[in-house]
Design an enzyme around this catalytic site. Structure first.
Site, PDB file in Angstrom:
ATOM      1  NE  ARG A 228      -1.433  -2.798  -3.619  1.00 22.98           N
ATOM      2  CZ  ARG A 228      -2.100  -2.992  -2.502  1.00 22.98           C
ATOM      3  NH1 ARG A 228      -2.684  -1.972  -1.881  1.00 22.98           N
ATOM      4  NH2 ARG A 228      -2.180  -4.204  -1.986  1.00 22.98           N
TER       5      ARG A 228
ATOM      6  NE  ARG B  80      -2.957  -5.598 -20.130  1.00 27.38           N
ATOM      7  CZ  ARG B  80      -3.988  -6.109 -20.781  1.00 27.38           C
ATOM      8  NH1 ARG B  80      -3.798  -6.949 -21.789  1.00 27.38           N
ATOM      9  NH2 ARG B  80      -5.230  -5.808 -20.421  1.00 27.38           N
TER      10      ARG B  80
ATOM     11  CB  SER C  45      -1.037  -0.015   1.127  1.00 28.94           C
ATOM     12  OG  SER C  45      -0.404  -0.013   2.383  1.00 28.94           O
TER      13      SER C  45
ATOM     14  CB  VAL D 246      -8.929   2.299 -21.033  1.00 28.05           C
ATOM     15  CG1 VAL D 246      -8.136   3.414 -21.694  1.00 28.05           C
ATOM     16  CG2 VAL D 246      -9.831   1.598 -22.025  1.00 28.05           C
TER      17      VAL D 246
HETATM   18  C1  LIG Z   1      -2.950 -11.909 -21.466  1.00 30.84           C
HETATM   19  C2  LIG Z   1      -4.251 -11.230 -21.152  1.00 30.84           C
HETATM   20  C3  LIG Z   1      -5.398 -11.660 -21.756  1.00 30.84           C
HETATM   21  C4  LIG Z   1      -6.627 -11.049 -21.466  1.00 30.84           C
HETATM   22  N1  LIG Z   1      -7.762 -11.484 -22.088  1.00 30.84           N
HETATM   23  C5  LIG Z   1      -8.942 -10.909 -21.783  1.00 30.84           C
HETATM   24  C6  LIG Z   1     -10.160 -11.366 -22.384  1.00 30.84           C
HETATM   25  O1  LIG Z   1     -10.151 -12.275 -23.209  1.00 30.84           O
HETATM   26  N2  LIG Z   1     -11.318 -10.734 -22.092  1.00 30.84           N
HETATM   27  C7  LIG Z   1     -11.354  -9.703 -21.181  1.00 30.84           C
HETATM   28  O2  LIG Z   1     -12.432  -9.181 -20.916  1.00 30.84           O
HETATM   29  N3  LIG Z   1     -10.230  -9.242 -20.603  1.00 30.84           N
HETATM   30  C8  LIG Z   1      -9.036  -9.808 -20.870  1.00 30.84           C
HETATM   31  N4  LIG Z   1      -7.895  -9.346 -20.285  1.00 30.84           N
HETATM   32  C9  LIG Z   1      -7.976  -8.177 -19.405  1.00 30.84           C
HETATM   33  C10 LIG Z   1      -7.927  -8.577 -17.922  1.00 30.84           C
HETATM   34  O3  LIG Z   1      -8.978  -9.461 -17.602  1.00 30.84           O
HETATM   35  C11 LIG Z   1      -8.023  -7.323 -17.020  1.00 30.84           C
HETATM   36  O4  LIG Z   1      -9.238  -6.647 -17.267  1.00 30.84           O
HETATM   37  C12 LIG Z   1      -6.895  -6.348 -17.264  1.00 30.84           C
HETATM   38  O5  LIG Z   1      -5.667  -7.017 -17.341  1.00 30.84           O
HETATM   39  C13 LIG Z   1      -6.861  -5.330 -16.126  1.00 30.84           C
HETATM   40  O6  LIG Z   1      -6.374  -5.976 -14.977  1.00 30.84           O
HETATM   41  P1  LIG Z   1      -6.895  -5.645 -13.525  1.00 30.84           P
HETATM   42  O7  LIG Z   1      -8.370  -5.777 -13.398  1.00 30.84           O
HETATM   43  O8  LIG Z   1      -6.063  -6.467 -12.582  1.00 30.84           O
HETATM   44  O9  LIG Z   1      -6.441  -4.099 -13.395  1.00 30.84           O
HETATM   45  P2  LIG Z   1      -7.177  -2.909 -12.659  1.00 30.84           P
HETATM   46  O10 LIG Z   1      -8.517  -2.686 -13.230  1.00 30.84           O
HETATM   47  O11 LIG Z   1      -6.208  -1.753 -12.693  1.00 30.84           O
HETATM   48  O12 LIG Z   1      -7.368  -3.429 -11.191  1.00 30.84           O
HETATM   49  C14 LIG Z   1      -6.226  -3.610 -10.357  1.00 30.84           C
HETATM   50  C15 LIG Z   1      -6.624  -4.521  -9.203  1.00 30.84           C
HETATM   51  O13 LIG Z   1      -7.586  -3.841  -8.392  1.00 30.84           O
HETATM   52  C16 LIG Z   1      -8.544  -4.780  -7.920  1.00 30.84           C
HETATM   53  N5  LIG Z   1      -9.847  -4.394  -8.461  1.00 30.84           N
HETATM   54  C17 LIG Z   1     -10.103  -3.466  -9.424  1.00 30.84           C
HETATM   55  N6  LIG Z   1     -11.416  -3.363  -9.632  1.00 30.84           N
HETATM   56  C18 LIG Z   1     -12.006  -4.260  -8.822  1.00 30.84           C
HETATM   57  C19 LIG Z   1     -13.353  -4.640  -8.592  1.00 30.84           C
HETATM   58  N7  LIG Z   1     -14.368  -4.104  -9.265  1.00 30.84           N
HETATM   59  N8  LIG Z   1     -13.605  -5.579  -7.675  1.00 30.84           N
HETATM   60  C20 LIG Z   1     -12.595  -6.165  -6.977  1.00 30.84           C
HETATM   61  N9  LIG Z   1     -11.286  -5.871  -7.161  1.00 30.84           N
HETATM   62  C21 LIG Z   1     -11.010  -4.924  -8.062  1.00 30.84           C
HETATM   63  C22 LIG Z   1      -8.108  -6.170  -8.422  1.00 30.84           C
HETATM   64  O14 LIG Z   1      -7.282  -6.745  -7.449  1.00 30.84           O
HETATM   65  C23 LIG Z   1      -7.270  -5.835  -9.640  1.00 30.84           C
HETATM   66  O15 LIG Z   1      -6.307  -6.803  -9.975  1.00 30.84           O
HETATM   67  C24 LIG Z   1      -6.671  -9.950 -20.550  1.00 30.84           C
HETATM   68  C25 LIG Z   1      -5.477  -9.520 -19.960  1.00 30.84           C
HETATM   69  C26 LIG Z   1      -4.278 -10.134 -20.246  1.00 30.84           C
HETATM   70  C27 LIG Z   1      -3.013  -9.632 -19.595  1.00 30.84           C
END
Ligand SMILES: Cc1cc2nc3c(=O)[nH]c(=O)nc-3n(C[C@H](O)[C@H](O)[C@H](O)COP(=O)(O)OP(=O)(O)OC[C@H]3O[C@@H](n4cnc5c(N)ncnc54)[C@H](O)[C@@H]3O)c2cc1C
Length: 255
Positions: A175, A184, A55, A78
């Protein structure tokens, strides 16, 4: 593509160390800051990162300008919700003569490249024709030219391709950058966003090497790949690519 670090929190490592130390110390913040030498800041941050106490790293942010990426890539970017974005609008800016990203597999296959370029040219023409048709029609119906132009932009853009380039400014705290790099920088991510992440990582490492040496794909930072059967199997290559010592020192003057 162009990825440029525009701004970052000044002295991010000292700030993070102070924030984390405050949790465990009875001293006031002035005393904490004064006692933070570069050496004990580095030692403390390494301990913090090894403990996984993340944090405090939320206190420092980095802002990047990213230009010349495709809309495919910006859409992937995004999806990272813990960030702030400002993206070039296709409503306020018309996309006549838009530029586009050509994937290398298409670039290197002449027949595909020809087809791709022809399609882009056709879309440019059709977009422009559609824009003019909509605008003229709305003006005939009494709308002023500026308002009609804006509606024409926002509706004609439905035919624009994902390849169309865009510009975006993104601010993430460290973070969130850690999470972004974990996903990524991995070879499982698509080539274009992987390139964006790589360019961002290199610039972060120069500014805050002690922190960002802990950032990157899991195969580098955790020494294991979570992808199971889908692993690229290139852990050694990735480790030599994400060489924080090289990038934090040799490339210091690139920023
Ligand atoms: C190789 C790869 C393939 C992918 N393929 C797909 C796909 O086929 N279809 C698709 O839709 N997406 C896909 N994604 C996107 C992926 O599912 C995530 O949406 C994206 O990587 C953003 O990650 P994140 O949610 O961890 O990040 P952020 O949105 O920045 O969130 C960061 C962290 O905050 C917490 N957090 C954020 N929002 C919430 C919430 N509402 N509730 C609880 N915890 C939360 C979680 O711990 C999360 O990890 C892919 C990503 C990668 C890297």
């Amino acid at each position: 593509m162009k990825v440029k670090l525009l701004e970052h929190t000044p002295n991010p490592e000292k700030l993070i160390a102070a924030a984390a130390k405050l949790c465990y110390s009875s001293s006031g913040v002035d005393e904490l800051m004064e006692n933070l030498t570069p050496e004990n800041t580095e030692r403390f941050l390494n301990m913090l990162m090894d403990l996984g106490h993340e944090s405090p790293i939320e206190h420092a942010t980095f802002t990047f300008a990213i230009e010349g990426i495709s809309r495919c890539c910006s859409h992937q970017l995004v999806r990272h919700r813990i960030a702030s974005y400002s993206q070039k609008s296709q409503r306020y800016v018309n996309e006549t003569q838009f530029e586009y990203v050509t994937p290398s597999v298409i670039e290197n296959l002449p027949v595909a490249k020809e087809m791709f370029d022809e399609l882009m040219t056709r879309i440019q023409c059709d977009y422009e024709d559609l824009r003019e048709l909509i605008k003229e029609d709305l003006m005939k119906k009494g709308m002023d030219e500026k308002a009609a132009g804006k509606v024409a932009n926002e509706d004609a853009r439905f035919v624009l391709p994902n390849a169309c380039t865009t510009s975006i400014i993104v601010t993430m705290n460290i973070r969130s950058l850690f999470n972004f790099f974990k996903h990524r920088c991995c070879n499982r991510a698509q080539w274009e966003i992987r390139e964006v992440a790589w360019e961002m990582w290199k610039q972060c490492v120069v500014i805050a090497p002690t922190i960002f040496k802990h950032a990157g794909p899991d195969c580098v930072t955790k020494n294991k790949c979570p992808e199971g059967k889908m692993s690229c199997g290139n852990q050694l290559k990735m480790k030599s690519k994400y060489d924080f010592e090289y990038y934090s020192k040799e490339h210091e003057n690139d920023i």
